[in-house]
Motif scaffolding. Sequence first.
Motif, PDB file in Angstrom:
ATOM      1  N   ILE A  41       1.556  -5.183  16.844  1.00 24.05           N
ATOM      2  CA  ILE A  41       1.169  -6.587  16.089  1.00 24.05           C
ATOM      3  C   ILE A  41       0.104  -6.588  15.088  1.00 24.05           C
ATOM      4  CG2 ILE A  41       1.431  -8.709  15.611  1.00 24.05           C
ATOM      5  CD1 ILE A  41       3.227  -8.745  18.116  1.00 24.05           C
ATOM      6  N   PHE A  42      -1.076  -6.453  15.735  1.00 25.19           N
ATOM      7  CA  PHE A  42      -2.245  -6.392  15.296  1.00 25.19           C
ATOM      8  C   PHE A  42      -2.703  -4.938  13.960  1.00 25.19           C
ATOM      9  CE2 PHE A  42      -6.595  -4.701  15.195  1.00 25.19           C
ATOM     10  CZ  PHE A  42      -7.309  -5.041  15.104  1.00 25.19           C
ATOM     11  N   PHE A  43      -1.946  -3.918  14.689  1.00 24.32           N
ATOM     12  CA  PHE A  43      -2.374  -3.032  13.099  1.00 24.32           C
ATOM     13  C   PHE A  43      -1.358  -2.568  12.312  1.00 24.32           C
ATOM     14  CE2 PHE A  43      -3.504  -0.338  17.601  1.00 24.32           C
ATOM     15  CZ  PHE A  43      -4.860  -0.887  17.373  1.00 24.32           C
ATOM     16  N   PHE A  44      -0.587  -3.406  12.780  1.00 22.97           N
ATOM     17  CA  PHE A  44       0.549  -3.938  11.985  1.00 22.97           C
ATOM     18  C   PHE A  44       0.238  -4.338  10.965  1.00 22.97           C
ATOM     19  CE2 PHE A  44       4.563  -5.875   9.572  1.00 22.97           C
ATOM     20  CZ  PHE A  44       5.464  -4.026   9.395  1.00 22.97           C
ATOM     21  N   LEU A  45      -0.465  -5.497  11.171  1.00 21.11           N
ATOM     22  CA  LEU A  45      -0.845  -6.698  10.789  1.00 21.11           C
ATOM     23  C   LEU A  45      -1.969  -6.868   9.774  1.00 21.11           C
ATOM     24  CD1 LEU A  45      -0.933  -9.572  12.502  1.00 21.11           C
ATOM     25  CD2 LEU A  45      -0.005  -9.475  10.287  1.00 21.11           C
ATOM     26  N   VAL A  46      -3.430  -5.309  10.073  1.00 20.14           N
ATOM     27  CA  VAL A  46      -3.605  -4.528   9.353  1.00 20.14           C
ATOM     28  C   VAL A  46      -3.425  -3.619   8.464  1.00 20.14           C
ATOM     29  CG1 VAL A  46      -5.944  -3.250   9.456  1.00 20.14           C
ATOM     30  CG2 VAL A  46      -5.691  -4.760  11.847  1.00 20.14           C
ATOM     31  N   CYS A  47      -2.983  -2.816   8.463  1.00 21.78           N
ATOM     32  CA  CYS A  47      -1.318  -2.525   7.039  1.00 21.78           C
ATOM     33  C   CYS A  47      -0.920  -3.460   5.836  1.00 21.78           C
ATOM     34  CB  CYS A  47      -0.802  -1.966   7.870  1.00 21.78           C
ATOM     35  SG  CYS A  47      -1.307   0.361   8.492  1.00 21.78           S
ATOM     36  N   THR A  48      -0.856  -4.797   6.708  1.00 15.63           N
ATOM     37  CA  THR A  48      -0.097  -5.465   6.195  1.00 15.63           C
ATOM     38  C   THR A  48      -1.221  -6.551   4.807  1.00 15.63           C
ATOM     39  OG1 THR A  48       1.869  -5.869   7.624  1.00 15.63           O
ATOM     40  CG2 THR A  48       1.501  -7.945   5.560  1.00 15.63           C
ATOM     41  N   LEU A  49      -2.484  -6.649   5.491  1.00 17.36           N
ATOM     42  CA  LEU A  49      -3.131  -7.841   5.294  1.00 17.36           C
ATOM     43  C   LEU A  49      -4.156  -7.044   4.069  1.00 17.36           C
ATOM     44  CD1 LEU A  49      -3.811 -10.033   7.721  1.00 17.36           C
ATOM     45  CD2 LEU A  49      -2.097 -10.538   5.666  1.00 17.36           C
ATOM     46  N   PHE A  50      -4.413  -6.168   4.364  1.00 15.25           N
ATOM     47  CA  PHE A  50      -5.636  -5.275   3.757  1.00 15.25           C
ATOM     48  C   PHE A  50      -4.848  -4.120   3.123  1.00 15.25           C
ATOM     49  CE2 PHE A  50      -9.085  -2.153   3.627  1.00 15.25           C
ATOM     50  CZ  PHE A  50      -9.836  -2.571   2.264  1.00 15.25           C
ATOM     51  N   GLY A  51      -5.300  -3.843   1.596  1.00 11.70           N
ATOM     52  CA  GLY A  51      -4.772  -2.739   0.553  1.00 11.70           C
ATOM     53  C   GLY A  51      -6.173  -3.086  -0.027  1.00 11.70           C
ATOM     54  N   ILE A  52      -6.162  -1.670  -0.533  1.00 12.25           N
ATOM     55  CA  ILE A  52      -8.146  -1.180  -1.575  1.00 12.25           C
ATOM     56  C   ILE A  52      -6.893  -1.304  -3.335  1.00 12.25           C
ATOM     57  CG2 ILE A  52      -8.702   0.264   0.171  1.00 12.25           C
ATOM     58  CD1 ILE A  52      -7.329   2.928  -1.443  1.00 12.25           C
ATOM     59  N   ASP A  53      -5.954  -1.878  -3.435  1.00  9.01           N
ATOM     60  CA  ASP A  53      -5.627  -1.700  -4.884  1.00  9.01           C
ATOM     61  C   ASP A  53      -6.017  -3.407  -5.246  1.00  9.01           C
ATOM     62  OD1 ASP A  53      -3.358  -3.123  -2.796  1.00  9.01           O
ATOM     63  OD2 ASP A  53      -2.863  -4.319  -4.578  1.00  9.01           O
ATOM     64  N   GLY A  54      -7.367  -4.025  -5.072  1.00  5.77           N
ATOM     65  CA  GLY A  54      -7.600  -5.335  -5.364  1.00  5.77           C
ATOM     66  C   GLY A  54      -8.990  -5.022  -5.264  1.00  5.77           C
ATOM     67  N   LEU A  55      -9.253  -4.199  -4.473  1.00  9.54           N
ATOM     68  CA  LEU A  55     -10.718  -4.344  -4.163  1.00  9.54           C
ATOM     69  C   LEU A  55     -11.911  -3.956  -5.690  1.00  9.54           C
ATOM     70  CD1 LEU A  55     -11.134  -1.968  -1.259  1.00  9.54           C
ATOM     71  CD2 LEU A  55     -11.440  -4.565  -1.494  1.00  9.54           C
ATOM     72  N   GLY A  56     -11.044  -3.269  -6.440  1.00 12.73           N
ATOM     73  CA  GLY A  56     -11.704  -2.756  -7.618  1.00 12.73           C
ATOM     74  C   GLY A  56     -11.717  -4.383  -8.782  1.00 12.73           C
ATOM     75  N   GLY A 328     -10.196  10.647  -0.802  1.00 15.91           N
ATOM     76  CA  GLY A 328      -9.049  10.381  -1.734  1.00 15.91           C
ATOM     77  C   GLY A 328      -7.762  10.505  -1.123  1.00 15.91           C
ATOM     78  N   ILE A 329      -7.647  11.420  -0.066  1.00 16.08           N
ATOM     79  CA  ILE A 329      -6.885  11.140   0.822  1.00 16.08           C
ATOM     80  C   ILE A 329      -5.832  10.625   1.040  1.00 16.08           C
ATOM     81  CG2 ILE A 329      -5.945  12.438   3.316  1.00 16.08           C
ATOM     82  CD1 ILE A 329      -6.766  15.269   1.570  1.00 16.08           C
ATOM     83  N   LEU A 330      -7.607   9.730   2.489  1.00 18.32           N
ATOM     84  CA  LEU A 330      -7.459   8.152   3.119  1.00 18.32           C
ATOM     85  C   LEU A 330      -6.807   7.338   2.404  1.00 18.32           C
ATOM     86  CD1 LEU A 330     -10.795   8.760   5.009  1.00 18.32           C
ATOM     87  CD2 LEU A 330      -8.544   8.641   6.094  1.00 18.32           C
ATOM     88  N   ILE A 331      -7.355   7.202   0.087  1.00 16.33           N
ATOM     89  CA  ILE A 331      -6.992   6.003  -0.310  1.00 16.33           C
ATOM     90  C   ILE A 331      -5.410   6.028  -0.329  1.00 16.33           C
ATOM     91  CG2 ILE A 331      -6.787   5.632  -2.263  1.00 16.33           C
ATOM     92  CD1 ILE A 331     -10.337   6.266  -2.087  1.00 16.33           C
ATOM     93  N   ALA A 332      -4.983   7.321  -0.572  1.00  9.87           N
ATOM     94  CA  ALA A 332      -3.618   7.240  -1.004  1.00  9.87           C
ATOM     95  C   ALA A 332      -2.586   7.194   0.244  1.00  9.87           C
ATOM     96  CB  ALA A 332      -3.812   8.630  -1.630  1.00  9.87           C
ATOM     97  N   LEU A 333      -3.294   7.674   1.510  1.00 10.08           N
ATOM     98  CA  LEU A 333      -2.957   7.323   2.695  1.00 10.08           C
ATOM     99  C   LEU A 333      -2.761   5.491   3.169  1.00 10.08           C
ATOM    100  CD1 LEU A 333      -1.657   7.475   5.287  1.00 10.08           C
ATOM    101  CD2 LEU A 333      -4.009   8.053   6.292  1.00 10.08           C
TER     102      LEU A 333
END
Length: 526
Positions: A41-56, A328-333
């Motif tokens: 659940i914790f790892f699932f929530l980390v993926c759910t809540l944190f994305g890099i599309d808004g950082l910039g 670059g690969i990590l960002i896409a992942l």
Amino acid sequence: MSTSTSTDQQDPDQAPETATEAATATAEKAKLQRHFGRADIFFFLVCTLFGIDGLGTLATQGGAGFSWLLVCLVLFAVPSAMILAELGAAYTDEGGPYVWTRMAFGRAAGAVNNFFYWVTNPVWMGGTLVATAASGLLVFFGTGGDATSKALLYGLGIPFIWAGVLFAVLSFRVGKWIATIGAYARFALMGLFLVVIALYAAQHGVHGIGAGDFAPSYSSFVALVPLILFSMVGFELPSAAGEEMENAAEDVPAGIAKSVITTGLLYGLPVLGILLVLPADQATGLAGFPDALKQALTVLGGEVHTGADGTVTSTLSGLGLVAGWAMGILIALVAFTSGLTWIMGSDRTLAVSCYDGAGPRSLGVFSSRFGTPLRVNVLSGLVSTVVLVATVEITSGDAYKLFTAALSLAISTTLISYLGIFPAALVLRRRDPDTPRPYRAPALPLLTFLSCAAIVFCTVQVLFPGLGDSWFAGDYLPEQWTYGERYTFLLTELVPLVLFVALGLWFWWAGRAHTRRLGAPLSPVE
């Protein structure tokens, strides 16, 4: 669909209307597989809540972005997390967000609200996340964050979408490991970013940020807070698989509590890093984070170039180039797993609503082999593909415009869906006080007001940026759009929203018609 609460006996709209529907729900639930523990659940929530599309985008407003991030963390993320922890621990049925809304407001509201909750994710995946992945790969493997071509967006976007569908089809026994990999990819990406930022600062110094740069303003509020709220919703998503959890009543509140802290750190530290490396006037919503990361990586090998107009560009070499490829690969992942976890959760809510009588019965089917909503998974892939094609053609392959338009639509549809979810906790606490609540949110009326008021205001500002001051002009102009294109932008937002409302009502009508054919009485709530 049967639930374990007393609400089922009190209101006929809260339970299956016929023995046939009850048997159908039982048959579908029998296909579910329990593979979802507390760590998952914790790892699932980390993926759910944190994305890099808004950082910039957060960095485009300078230090004000960091200030608003802290404000939203305290006044929105924490209150909404408390609300959803109570709901997720008390009502552990599969399809949690839909179930809560239907129990509180009836099937019609549940159907429309749940359609918005679901459709956000194929829109987001086919638009924003494809553009984010393309930008990250281009910055490190191509010429930089220039507008991408149609061929490249299609060539990356189609496999990106359908690989997500494939993993969503697989059971949580497999899917949870993809989410775990995505969480560790986030930790690795952010950890390495902070390390190279520290090395860059030691070697070259950093871009100065004065105390005044952190002063929030109304224009920065309009530009950033809707995005921040969008980035901080999703605490309820694991509850979409409530009956696939090992112990939802205890694990949901614990997972949410840890994810609030983790999300705050994962967003706050990189935003500061971007501000230290890139001047605010050079940060972009799409490529701001990859550009800052690339510049910092020059400490491992490469050079920073300043043009005559003050524009800063970077080239990598040696170890810096190799590290850039990995980044670059990590960002896409990270982008991929953001979309995947949301698809996995929201597809379940749609399938549950459909076998519960709030949508076409043909979509309310779980796979006997995988225990996943195969038909809805495929539907999500088709919608994502349509969104990709539509946004690429409308923006003529301009990844920046695609990113802005798709992100705005994803934000508005997401936020609207929480207008049904957040108040459900308050309504159910009053209507169904006897259900055990392993966790009770304090000051629930205040938390509900804060969460819903923020949602309403930000939704209006997403559709009409700057309304009340200077709509679609000046500081409120979306990136890469011009004032003359304001009605085109508005149409890209309003037309889909009107269509989604109509489709949500059609889903409810289709489910209601199925109930009628079974000879069930109409519910007084419908």
